[in-house]
Design a protein around this motif. Sequence first.
Motif, PDB file in Angstrom:
ATOM      1  N   THR A 196       0.838  -1.211   0.000  1.00  0.00           N
ATOM      2  CA  THR A 196       0.000   0.000   0.000  1.00  0.00           C
ATOM      3  C   THR A 196       0.864   1.249   0.000  1.00  0.00           C
ATOM      4  N   ALA A 197       1.948   1.232   0.787  1.00  0.00           N
ATOM      5  CA  ALA A 197       2.852   2.386   0.837  1.00  0.00           C
ATOM      6  C   ALA A 197       3.490   2.651  -0.514  1.00  0.00           C
ATOM      7  N   SER A 198       3.763   1.586  -1.280  1.00  0.00           N
ATOM      8  CA  SER A 198       4.415   1.775  -2.581  1.00  0.00           C
ATOM      9  C   SER A 198       3.566   2.608  -3.528  1.00  0.00           C
ATOM     10  N   VAL A 199       2.254   2.479  -3.435  1.00  0.00           N
ATOM     11  CA  VAL A 199       1.359   3.251  -4.311  1.00  0.00           C
ATOM     12  C   VAL A 199       1.451   4.741  -3.993  1.00  0.00           C
ATOM     13  N   LEU A 200       1.723   5.070  -2.724  1.00  0.00           N
ATOM     14  CA  LEU A 200       1.822   6.470  -2.320  1.00  0.00           C
ATOM     15  C   LEU A 200       3.039   7.159  -2.931  1.00  0.00           C
ATOM     16  N   HIS A 201       3.969   6.371  -3.451  1.00  0.00           N
ATOM     17  CA  HIS A 201       5.147   6.946  -4.095  1.00  0.00           C
ATOM     18  C   HIS A 201       4.817   7.498  -5.479  1.00  0.00           C
ATOM     19  N   LEU A 202       3.741   7.040  -6.078  1.00  0.00           N
ATOM     20  CA  LEU A 202       3.406   7.430  -7.449  1.00  0.00           C
ATOM     21  C   LEU A 202       2.768   8.801  -7.499  1.00  0.00           C
ATOM     22  N   GLY A 203       3.147   9.564  -8.500  1.00  0.00           N
ATOM     23  CA  GLY A 203       2.510  10.865  -8.711  1.00  0.00           C
ATOM     24  C   GLY A 203       1.122  10.719  -9.300  1.00  0.00           C
ATOM     25  N   GLN A 204       0.885   9.604 -10.022  1.00  0.00           N
ATOM     26  CA  GLN A 204      -0.418   9.303 -10.627  1.00  0.00           C
ATOM     27  C   GLN A 204      -0.841   7.893 -10.184  1.00  0.00           C
ATOM     28  N   PRO A 205      -1.234   7.726  -8.911  1.00  0.00           N
ATOM     29  CA  PRO A 205      -1.531   6.378  -8.391  1.00  0.00           C
ATOM     30  C   PRO A 205      -2.680   5.677  -9.099  1.00  0.00           C
ATOM     31  N   LEU A 206      -3.626   6.420  -9.665  1.00  0.00           N
ATOM     32  CA  LEU A 206      -4.759   5.791 -10.337  1.00  0.00           C
ATOM     33  C   LEU A 206      -4.344   5.125 -11.640  1.00  0.00           C
ATOM     34  N   LYS A 207      -3.145   5.431 -12.114  1.00  0.00           N
ATOM     35  CA  LYS A 207      -2.650   4.812 -13.345  1.00  0.00           C
ATOM     36  C   LYS A 207      -1.708   3.641 -13.050  1.00  0.00           C
ATOM     37  N   ALA A 208      -1.633   3.227 -11.801  1.00  0.00           N
ATOM     38  CA  ALA A 208      -0.679   2.184 -11.409  1.00  0.00           C
ATOM     39  C   ALA A 208      -0.932   0.869 -12.130  1.00  0.00           C
ATOM     40  N   TRP A 209      -2.156   0.635 -12.596  1.00  0.00           N
ATOM     41  CA  TRP A 209      -2.478  -0.621 -13.268  1.00  0.00           C
ATOM     42  C   TRP A 209      -1.662  -0.813 -14.541  1.00  0.00           C
ATOM     43  N   ARG A 210      -1.092   0.275 -15.068  1.00  0.00           N
ATOM     44  CA  ARG A 210      -0.313   0.177 -16.307  1.00  0.00           C
ATOM     45  C   ARG A 210       1.074  -0.422 -16.094  1.00  0.00           C
ATOM     46  N   ALA A 211       1.454  -0.649 -14.854  1.00  0.00           N
ATOM     47  CA  ALA A 211       2.841  -0.988 -14.544  1.00  0.00           C
ATOM     48  C   ALA A 211       3.309  -2.297 -15.180  1.00  0.00           C
ATOM     49  N   PHE A 212       2.408  -3.141 -15.642  1.00  0.00           N
ATOM     50  CA  PHE A 212       2.818  -4.411 -16.252  1.00  0.00           C
ATOM     51  C   PHE A 212       3.300  -4.224 -17.690  1.00  0.00           C
ATOM     52  N   LEU A 213       3.072  -3.056 -18.279  1.00  0.00           N
ATOM     53  CA  LEU A 213       3.374  -2.849 -19.700  1.00  0.00           C
ATOM     54  C   LEU A 213       4.858  -3.000 -20.021  1.00  0.00           C
ATOM     55  N   GLY A 214       5.717  -2.684 -19.071  1.00  0.00           N
ATOM     56  CA  GLY A 214       7.156  -2.741 -19.339  1.00  0.00           C
ATOM     57  C   GLY A 214       7.823  -3.995 -18.840  1.00  0.00           C
ATOM     58  N   VAL A 215       7.075  -5.079 -18.649  1.00  0.00           N
ATOM     59  CA  VAL A 215       7.621  -6.275 -18.018  1.00  0.00           C
ATOM     60  C   VAL A 215       8.756  -6.900 -18.837  1.00  0.00           C
ATOM     61  N   THR A 216       8.808  -6.651 -20.134  1.00  0.00           N
ATOM     62  CA  THR A 216       9.858  -7.251 -20.965  1.00  0.00           C
ATOM     63  C   THR A 216      11.206  -6.561 -20.811  1.00  0.00           C
ATOM     64  N   HIS A 217      11.217  -5.345 -20.261  1.00  0.00           N
ATOM     65  CA  HIS A 217      12.486  -4.618 -20.186  1.00  0.00           C
ATOM     66  C   HIS A 217      12.721  -3.890 -18.859  1.00  0.00           C
ATOM     67  N   SER A 218      11.708  -3.692 -18.059  1.00  0.00           N
ATOM     68  CA  SER A 218      11.838  -2.893 -16.840  1.00  0.00           C
ATOM     69  C   SER A 218      11.807  -3.771 -15.599  1.00  0.00           C
ATOM     70  N   TRP A 219      12.855  -3.674 -14.776  1.00  0.00           N
ATOM     71  CA  TRP A 219      12.876  -4.424 -13.514  1.00  0.00           C
ATOM     72  C   TRP A 219      11.808  -3.927 -12.553  1.00  0.00           C
ATOM     73  N   LEU A 220      11.457  -2.649 -12.626  1.00  0.00           N
ATOM     74  CA  LEU A 220      10.392  -2.142 -11.763  1.00  0.00           C
ATOM     75  C   LEU A 220       9.069  -2.794 -12.114  1.00  0.00           C
ATOM     76  N   SER A 221       8.803  -2.924 -13.403  1.00  0.00           N
ATOM     77  CA  SER A 221       7.575  -3.591 -13.838  1.00  0.00           C
ATOM     78  C   SER A 221       7.567  -5.048 -13.381  1.00  0.00           C
ATOM     79  N   ARG A 222       8.725  -5.708 -13.442  1.00  0.00           N
ATOM     80  CA  ARG A 222       8.820  -7.107 -13.007  1.00  0.00           C
ATOM     81  C   ARG A 222       8.595  -7.228 -11.501  1.00  0.00           C
ATOM     82  N   GLU A 223       9.092  -6.261 -10.743  1.00  0.00           N
ATOM     83  CA  GLU A 223       8.868  -6.291  -9.294  1.00  0.00           C
ATOM     84  C   GLU A 223       7.379  -6.169  -8.976  1.00  0.00           C
TER      85      GLU A 223
END
Length: 518
Positions: A303-330
Amino acid sequence: MISEVHTLESDETPIDRLLREQARLETPVTDFSRRYDEGDFEGPFRDLLPLENPKEGQQFAFEVDLDRCTGCKACVAGCHSLNGLEENETWRDVGLIQGVREGKAYQQTVTTACHHCVDPGCLNGCPVNAYEKDPKTGIVLHLDDQCIGCQYCVLKCPYDVPKYSKRLGIVRKCDMCYSRLSVGEAPACVQSCPTEAIRIVTVDKEALQHKAKEDGAPSFLPAAPHQSYTKPSTAYISKRDIPQDAVAGDATTLRPQHAHWPLVIMLTLTQISVGLAGAAAIWTAQQAALLVASSIFAAIGLTASVLHLGQPLKAWRAFLGVTHSWLSREIVTFGGYAPLLFGLTAAQFIPLPFEIPAFALWATVAIGLAGVFTSVMIYADTQRPFWRFTYSSVRFFGASAIALGVGGCVFGLCSVSFLALSLGVLVKAAVDIAGMVELGNPQFSPGKHSALIQLECEREVFIARWLFTLIGVLLIWFGAQSVFAIGGALLVLGGEIAERYLFFRAVAAPKMPGGIAS
């Protein structure tokens, strides 16, 4: 005299006279206007940008003539004004490098902006694909409407280019005034430079990649991060030899970084959660209590990790970079770990018509450990020495080992838990001691920078971090299965949070040369 008397008699003011005289001067603006009207585009104005678009294998790039740069910051002002930046937001900066050349002092001002790299770190790390490299021009563009404000690109860029806007909740950066280039206009910084020190040129991308891979190749600018990581396209030219051992004007300035408190909480608690889940898998006698604690830590951390985002309502998009981004993989990995953990915890209290296989908890722990590994890679992939793979692995997996040990010790389960706790603390201490060895380095290395921040800027936190840990471990050792063990566990938790705080604050963040600190 007759002319002057006539001017006075016609009631012409001094201002009127100066304006009339200025209208007869061949100012740069007047000269450009005349050339434009005559259709003459050859000359210094057109020379500031190429006459045609890049060909295949080429891209646009900034070229900076250091001999012409005076450090006036007109480029900074022009960029700020044209792009409508916020008060403290800059997409172009002016720094200083210093050294000794042929026995004489050397000093040079340097203007820097986005280098529109051949292999951009910002693009490779973005979890939502908010960056793209224009296929025709090679310009690295940021897509504001895609950005979720995670700021990982800020950590990935070694040149301090992306800037986070707290008001907008997104990151923004230089786009080489793409809209102006597309209609044949030079970027704001190019047009505003009074000495024409900045130009747009066409460069060969393969040549840039080859240079970056050469063993022992000099940096594209002394005192700047080496080009091997992202392969920047900016060319710095000078008729004078630039000392390769030149240093930035702010090279010895201590710069504690942003604490990122939501990430401090997220990293600490998710790693502790995985350790407690491991303890639950090993010591089934206390499985329910350990799973409940693990689930609580996981829920708070994620829950705390979502508070780090400037646009938390768009957090669902985070899977888009799974092929190249370690953050997306996490995000994807912990997104799978949490539901499994919560389900297994709920099954401890809710009767089910079927029996959950014994390996289900072990599989969940394995996914959790994979999540911790992705957390390690997120920071190791930034190429920052303080976050190198070995150090980050010890810190993150060590936290899980300590949590496993604490979980077992609190319930007095077996000697293995004491061993896990002791080893976790000792290995972490070894990493801190290894970092402090850098204090003896005669050069102001990134490691020395990190050590000094911990001992000078954050001394109280550094001391508290180890006091909490050591006192907590002693209470756990001598007070197992008592209130003292619980108090010790809380102190150890405080020590881990302090360590994560220093993890962010003490990192030496690479950047382009800055000015001498006042």
